[in-house]
Scaffold this motif. Structure first.
Motif, PDB file in Angstrom:
ATOM      1  N   THR A 155     -49.847 -75.390  42.086  1.00 37.32           N
ATOM      2  CA  THR A 155     -49.535 -74.998  40.723  1.00 37.32           C
ATOM      3  C   THR A 155     -49.449 -73.479  40.653  1.00 37.32           C
ATOM      4  OG1 THR A 155     -51.900 -75.064  40.193  1.00 37.32           O
ATOM      5  CG2 THR A 155     -50.602 -77.024  39.686  1.00 37.32           C
ATOM      6  N   PRO A 156     -48.551 -72.940  39.823  1.00 38.94           N
ATOM      7  CA  PRO A 156     -48.418 -71.482  39.743  1.00 38.94           C
ATOM      8  C   PRO A 156     -49.759 -70.801  39.461  1.00 38.94           C
ATOM      9  CG  PRO A 156     -46.615 -72.547  38.592  1.00 38.94           C
ATOM     10  CD  PRO A 156     -47.560 -73.637  38.981  1.00 38.94           C
ATOM     11  N   PHE A 157     -50.035 -69.761  40.216  1.00 43.46           N
ATOM     12  CA  PHE A 157     -51.278 -69.007  40.086  1.00 43.46           C
ATOM     13  C   PHE A 157     -51.037 -67.905  39.067  1.00 43.46           C
ATOM     14  CE2 PHE A 157     -54.727 -66.196  41.296  1.00 43.46           C
ATOM     15  CZ  PHE A 157     -55.736 -67.055  41.723  1.00 43.46           C
ATOM     16  N   THR A 158     -51.650 -68.014  37.900  1.00 39.21           N
ATOM     17  CA  THR A 158     -51.292 -67.142  36.782  1.00 39.21           C
ATOM     18  C   THR A 158     -52.202 -65.925  36.641  1.00 39.21           C
ATOM     19  OG1 THR A 158     -52.607 -68.527  35.280  1.00 39.21           O
ATOM     20  CG2 THR A 158     -50.254 -69.029  35.493  1.00 39.21           C
ATOM     21  N   GLU A 159     -53.274 -65.839  37.432  1.00 36.27           N
ATOM     22  CA  GLU A 159     -54.148 -64.674  37.348  1.00 36.27           C
ATOM     23  C   GLU A 159     -53.511 -63.474  38.046  1.00 36.27           C
ATOM     24  OE1 GLU A 159     -58.069 -65.509  38.774  1.00 36.27           O
ATOM     25  OE2 GLU A 159     -58.124 -67.485  37.840  1.00 36.27           O
ATOM     26  N   GLU A 160     -53.764 -62.291  37.524  1.00 37.04           N
ATOM     27  CA  GLU A 160     -53.287 -61.080  38.172  1.00 37.04           C
ATOM     28  C   GLU A 160     -54.174 -60.763  39.375  1.00 37.04           C
ATOM     29  OE1 GLU A 160     -53.244 -58.080  35.203  1.00 37.04           O
ATOM     30  OE2 GLU A 160     -51.365 -58.770  34.324  1.00 37.04           O
ATOM     31  N   LEU A 161     -53.542 -60.459  40.499  1.00 36.97           N
ATOM     32  CA  LEU A 161     -54.255 -60.167  41.736  1.00 36.97           C
ATOM     33  C   LEU A 161     -53.829 -58.809  42.261  1.00 36.97           C
ATOM     34  CD1 LEU A 161     -53.824 -63.530  43.694  1.00 36.97           C
ATOM     35  CD2 LEU A 161     -55.770 -62.835  42.290  1.00 36.97           C
ATOM     36  N   LEU A 162     -54.706 -58.226  43.041  1.00 35.63           N
ATOM     37  CA  LEU A 162     -54.371 -57.023  43.790  1.00 35.63           C
ATOM     38  C   LEU A 162     -54.819 -57.250  45.225  1.00 35.63           C
ATOM     39  CD1 LEU A 162     -53.257 -54.184  43.814  1.00 35.63           C
ATOM     40  CD2 LEU A 162     -55.487 -53.329  43.101  1.00 35.63           C
ATOM     41  N   GLY A 207     -58.512 -58.704  45.351  1.00 36.13           N
ATOM     42  CA  GLY A 207     -59.347 -58.323  44.221  1.00 36.13           C
ATOM     43  C   GLY A 207     -58.571 -58.381  42.930  1.00 36.13           C
ATOM     44  N   ARG A 208     -59.127 -57.742  41.928  1.00 35.29           N
ATOM     45  CA  ARG A 208     -58.494 -57.710  40.612  1.00 35.29           C
ATOM     46  C   ARG A 208     -58.222 -56.291  40.125  1.00 35.29           C
ATOM     47  NH1 ARG A 208     -58.878 -62.268  42.213  1.00 35.29           N
ATOM     48  NH2 ARG A 208     -58.943 -64.193  40.972  1.00 35.29           N
TER      49      ARG A 208
END
Length: 322
Positions: free
Chosen positions: A259-266, A273-274
């Motif tokens: 499923t599409p991963f909607t959280e912002e990642l870095l 991380g975030r």
């Protein structure tokens, strides 16, 4: 998974995007450990697409004859906020990590390491390995689970047939077969082998986006021709995926999805991380020998731990979702 050993790793701001149809991603060659080290073909992340479900990193390597060449020898290095998936087609790799796991990675066997808040590990091809060939994959952990405890799963999926195709499901569910290995987001991972001339119609979850990483051969994916090393991306909404091997030789691919991963990642170096400050913290803790990552026992290489590269002279930031 082996470390991202680029001497100047780029900031990779990861975000979910939308797409209709089939998108073909070209690999770029990256030397693991320097110009004389093992070359890999990297298809994720890219500026055009940084995620397929929670799959956030894909390296594909080999077949490499390592009898008179450099094999894999990656000293202890850290990870955070992710899971690593090791999948081999040939050869063997010795895995050691700071959770105390010592495991030989073999073809057709899933080795999934959960970094959680932090782990370190080493990977070395075994002396008996002549041809090294496989894929190195990372899965981003959702915010609720990214500080989980270190963990490791080893699973040997039984191959099963669908017509002239052979399938091994190592994560999730596909074609009526389910892997028992726990994932933190809905995922699928499978090896699919297609005989010459084979057409395979797979029922897939319409809530998933999918990626097809072609290892060997030349395969049509939903009507688009894929060459070895390329990664085809398919967006959500499809209930069936057609794979067609029109060539006179067998073909092999990895099917990845979620499923599409909607959280912002870095993602920078080996850390997911975030925020910029988190990445700075992780790097500093690795360099200082903090208990966050622990230590690997039994690694006998000349470099006992990989130093982290220098951070860029800019503030890292995640890409805003569109």
């Amino acid at each position: 998974m082996v470390s991202n050993l680029e001497t100047a790793p780029r900031e990779v701001p990861c975000s979910a995007t939308t797409f209709d149809g089939v998108e073909v991603l070209e690999p770029r060659e990256v030397p693991l450990g320097g110009p004389r080290a093992l070359p890999v073909r990297r298809t994720l992340p890219q500026r055009e697409r940084s995620l397929i479900g929670a799959w956030c990193f894909a390296d594909h390597y080999g077949p490499h004859d390592v009898r008179e060449a450099v094999g894999m020898d990656v000293p202890p290095h850290p990870h955070s906020g992710l899971q690593t998936v090791s999948w081999l087609f040939s050869g063997e790799i010795e895995h050691r990590d700071s959770a105390g796991v010592h495991q030989i990675v073999r073809p057709g066997e899933l080795n999934l390491m959960t970094a959680g808040a932090g782990i370190c590990h080493s990977e070395v091809s075994t002396p008996s390995t002549t041809i090294l060939h496989g894929a190195q994959l990372w899965v981003a952990l959702p915010d609720a689970d990214r500080n989980a405890d270190r963990d490791f799963d080893h699973y040997v999926p039984e191959p099963f047939s669908r017509g002239d195709a052979s399938i091994r499901v190592f994560l999730g569910e596909l074609a009526g077969q389910r892997s028992p290995v726990h994932t933190f987001t809905p995922l699928v991972g499978a090896q699919v082998d297609l005989a010459a001339g084979c057409t395979l119609d797979l029922d897939v979850d319409p809530a998933f986006e999918h990626g097809v990483l072609l290892d060997l051969g030349r395969v049509e994916v939903a009507g688009r021709v894929l060459q070895s090393g390329q990664l085809a991306y398919l967006g959500t909404g499809s209930t069936m995926l057609r794979l067609h091997n029109a060539a006179g030789l067998a073909a092999r691919l990895l099917l990845l999805g979620g499923t599409p991963f909607t959280e912002e990642l870095l993602m920078w170096w080996n850390f997911v991380g975030r925020s910029h400050d988190e990445i700075v913290e992780y790097r500093g803790e690795w360099e200082s020998g903090d208990d966050r990552f622990g230590a690997v026992s039994g690694y006998s290489g000349s470099v006992q731990r990989l130093p982290a590269p220098a951070l860029p002279a800019i503030r890292l930031r995640p890409r805003r979702r569109t």
